[in-house]
Design a protein around this motif. Structure first.
Motif, short mmCIF file in Angstrom:
data_model
loop_
_atom_site.label_atom_id
_atom_site.label_comp_id
_atom_site.label_asym_id
_atom_site.label_seq_id
_atom_site.Cartn_x
_atom_site.Cartn_y
_atom_site.Cartn_z
N VAL A 132 0.83 -1.20 0.00
CA VAL A 132 0.00 0.00 0.00
C VAL A 132 0.87 1.26 0.00
O VAL A 132 1.78 1.40 0.82
CB VAL A 132 -0.92 0.03 1.25
CG1 VAL A 132 -1.74 1.31 1.29
CG2 VAL A 132 -1.82 -1.19 1.27
N LEU A 133 0.57 2.16 -0.93
CA LEU A 133 1.13 3.51 -0.88
C LEU A 133 0.28 4.28 0.12
O LEU A 133 -0.87 4.63 -0.18
CB LEU A 133 1.06 4.16 -2.27
CG LEU A 133 2.07 3.66 -3.30
CD1 LEU A 133 1.59 4.00 -4.70
CD2 LEU A 133 3.44 4.25 -3.04
N ARG A 134 0.81 4.55 1.30
CA ARG A 134 -0.04 5.08 2.36
C ARG A 134 -0.17 6.60 2.37
O ARG A 134 -1.25 7.15 2.40
CB ARG A 134 0.47 4.61 3.72
CG ARG A 134 -0.49 5.03 4.84
CD ARG A 134 -0.03 4.58 6.18
NE ARG A 134 -0.96 5.02 7.20
CZ ARG A 134 -0.75 4.97 8.50
NH1 ARG A 134 0.40 4.49 8.95
NH2 ARG A 134 -1.63 5.40 9.36
N ARG A 135 0.98 7.31 2.33
CA ARG A 135 0.91 8.77 2.49
C ARG A 135 2.24 9.41 2.10
O ARG A 135 3.26 8.73 1.93
CB ARG A 135 0.59 9.14 3.93
CG ARG A 135 1.57 8.52 4.93
CD ARG A 135 1.27 8.86 6.37
NE ARG A 135 2.11 8.10 7.28
CZ ARG A 135 2.26 8.39 8.57
NH1 ARG A 135 1.63 9.42 9.10
NH2 ARG A 135 3.04 7.65 9.35
N GLY A 136 2.21 10.72 1.96
CA GLY A 136 3.42 11.48 1.67
C GLY A 136 3.30 12.89 2.22
O GLY A 136 2.20 13.38 2.50
N CYS A 137 4.43 13.55 2.39
CA CYS A 137 4.43 14.92 2.89
C CYS A 137 5.69 15.62 2.41
O CYS A 137 6.64 14.98 1.96
CB CYS A 137 4.35 14.97 4.42
SG CYS A 137 5.82 14.28 5.24
N CYS A 138 5.68 16.94 2.49
CA CYS A 138 6.89 17.70 2.16
C CYS A 138 6.99 18.89 3.11
O CYS A 138 6.00 19.36 3.66
CB CYS A 138 6.88 18.16 0.71
SG CYS A 138 5.50 19.24 0.26
N LEU A 139 8.22 19.35 3.29
CA LEU A 139 8.49 20.45 4.20
C LEU A 139 9.49 21.38 3.53
O LEU A 139 10.56 20.96 3.10
CB LEU A 139 9.07 19.92 5.52
CG LEU A 139 9.41 20.96 6.59
CD1 LEU A 139 8.16 21.69 7.07
CD2 LEU A 139 10.12 20.29 7.78
N GLY A 140 9.11 22.65 3.43
CA GLY A 140 9.98 23.64 2.82
C GLY A 140 10.57 24.58 3.87
O GLY A 140 10.01 24.75 4.95
N ALA A 141 11.71 25.17 3.54
CA ALA A 141 12.37 26.13 4.45
C ALA A 141 12.54 27.45 3.72
O ALA A 141 12.75 27.49 2.51
CB ALA A 141 13.72 25.59 4.89
N GLU A 142 12.46 28.53 4.45
CA GLU A 142 12.57 29.85 3.86
C GLU A 142 13.87 30.52 4.29
O GLU A 142 14.48 30.17 5.31
CB GLU A 142 11.38 30.72 4.30
CG GLU A 142 10.02 30.15 3.94
CD GLU A 142 9.80 30.03 2.44
OE1 GLU A 142 10.46 30.79 1.68
OE2 GLU A 142 8.99 29.19 2.02
N ASN A 143 14.27 31.50 3.48
CA ASN A 143 15.44 32.35 3.77
C ASN A 143 16.70 31.53 4.03
O ASN A 143 17.10 30.72 3.21
CB ASN A 143 15.12 33.28 4.95
CG ASN A 143 13.89 34.14 4.66
OD1 ASN A 143 13.70 34.58 3.53
ND2 ASN A 143 13.07 34.34 5.67
N ALA A 144 17.30 31.69 5.22
CA ALA A 144 18.58 31.04 5.52
C ALA A 144 18.41 29.64 6.09
O ALA A 144 19.40 28.95 6.37
CB ALA A 144 19.39 31.90 6.50
N ALA A 145 17.19 29.21 6.29
CA ALA A 145 16.95 27.88 6.87
C ALA A 145 17.18 26.79 5.82
O ALA A 145 17.18 27.04 4.62
CB ALA A 145 15.54 27.80 7.42
#
Length: 307
Positions: free
Chosen positions: A188-201
């Motif tokens: 089963v392909l259950r789930r996915g997520c993504c996380l972005g960072a801004e500026n100097a992070a």
């Protein structure tokens, strides 16, 4: 008296002999004897070569080579067609089985990270090379789609992942059907997520209890647990250790001061730092002039209410 046998007395016996002989039916040779030697004799080396190249069971590989007169390329095509026919039927048959095992895969590029979860029934299949290769392909396709669409922070369902395009396979869902036919488990392909960072992070990922990609040739990190951390300041080692902290101590947030209470082990900054006794995570971040802006954590097989 003469002992010469009279011909007229022998005729009844001769008639009985003819009847008995007519009633005897010799067994036919087995069907396999009708096959040519080239079709019946399959060298073990070819079977193992096809098995290694495709991942299908040995019995199926032998059947394919017999059907294709030991022609390797034709046998691979035969297996692919059989898998497509059998795959959808197997998916329907197996879809009710519980899938509590599997892998987390994460990928990071500079200021964006992504993570997926793929489940299976047993740990044996989770350690299978074909399963790990599928997880790797899914994570790569997911990450590339996020980059091309410039998606920064979001959550996705298994159906979203299944619709992702895969080169030579149509969609990730089609590839999943093929894998299900190979491994005979509910996957089963259950789930996915993504996380972005801004500026100097930047976004740093950590996967626990997996196969290091430096050893496996995978393009992503895989494991039973995964964390993405958006962190500003400090170095990559600090970000990776904060990811380990999140995986190990399972905080439910960075910090909360509701009702004037900012302490508690359920909050990241208040937890004792795993790598330096006597220090909290918040204390170490302050000393290193670093700030955690956000994080995401996956645990393979966790229930929705366990997050």
């Amino acid at each position: 008296k003469s002992h010469a046998k009279r011909p007229d007395r022998m005729w009844p016996f001769l008639g009985c002999f003819k009847l008995v002989r007519a009633s005897i039916t010799l067994p036919l040779p087995p069907v396999t004897r009708l096959l040519s030697d080239s079709a019946r004799k399959v060298p073990k080396e070819l079977i193992w070569e096809l098995r290694k190249a495709t991942g299908y069971p040995i019995s199926k590989c032998r059947e394919a080579l017999v059907a294709c007169s030991n022609e390797m390329n034709e046998a691979r095509k035969w297996l692919a067609m059989e898998a497509e026919k059998e795959g959808w039927a197997k998916v329907e048959k197996l879809k009710s089985r519980k899938t509590s095992e599997g892998l987390i895969a994460l990928t990071t590029t500079n200021n964006m990270g992504s993570m997926i979860e793929v489940n299976c029934e047993t740990d044996f299949v989770a350690r299978n090379e074909a399963f790990q290769a599928f997880v790797n392909s899914a994570a790569k396709a997911f990450h590339l789609r996020l980059l091309s669409n410039r998606i920064r922070t979001a959550h996705f369902s298994g159906n979203d992942l299944a619709s992702l395009p895969i080169e030579r396979s149509g969609t990730l869902g089609n590839l999943l059907v093929d894998l299900t036919a190979k491994l005979s488990e509910n996957i089963v392909l259950r789930r996915g997520c993504c996380l972005g960072a801004e500026n100097a992070a930047s976004v740093i990922g950590y996967a626990h209890l997996g196969v290091p990609k430096s050893y496996s040739g995978l393009a992503c990190d895989i494991g039973k647990y995964g964390a993405l951390v958006s962190i500003e300041g400090g170095d990559e080692r600090l970000g990776s250790r904060v990811g380990m902290q999140i995986v190990g101590k399972k905080p439910k947030g960075i910090q909360s001061c509701v009702g004037g209470d900012c302490d508690g082990e359920e909050w990241l900054l208040s937890q004792e730092y795993l790598f330096e006794s006597g220090f909290t995570v918040g204390g170490v971040l302050e000393r290193e002039k670093a700030v955690v802006h956000a994080f995401l954590r996956y645990e393979c097989g966790e229930e929705e209410n366990d997050k």
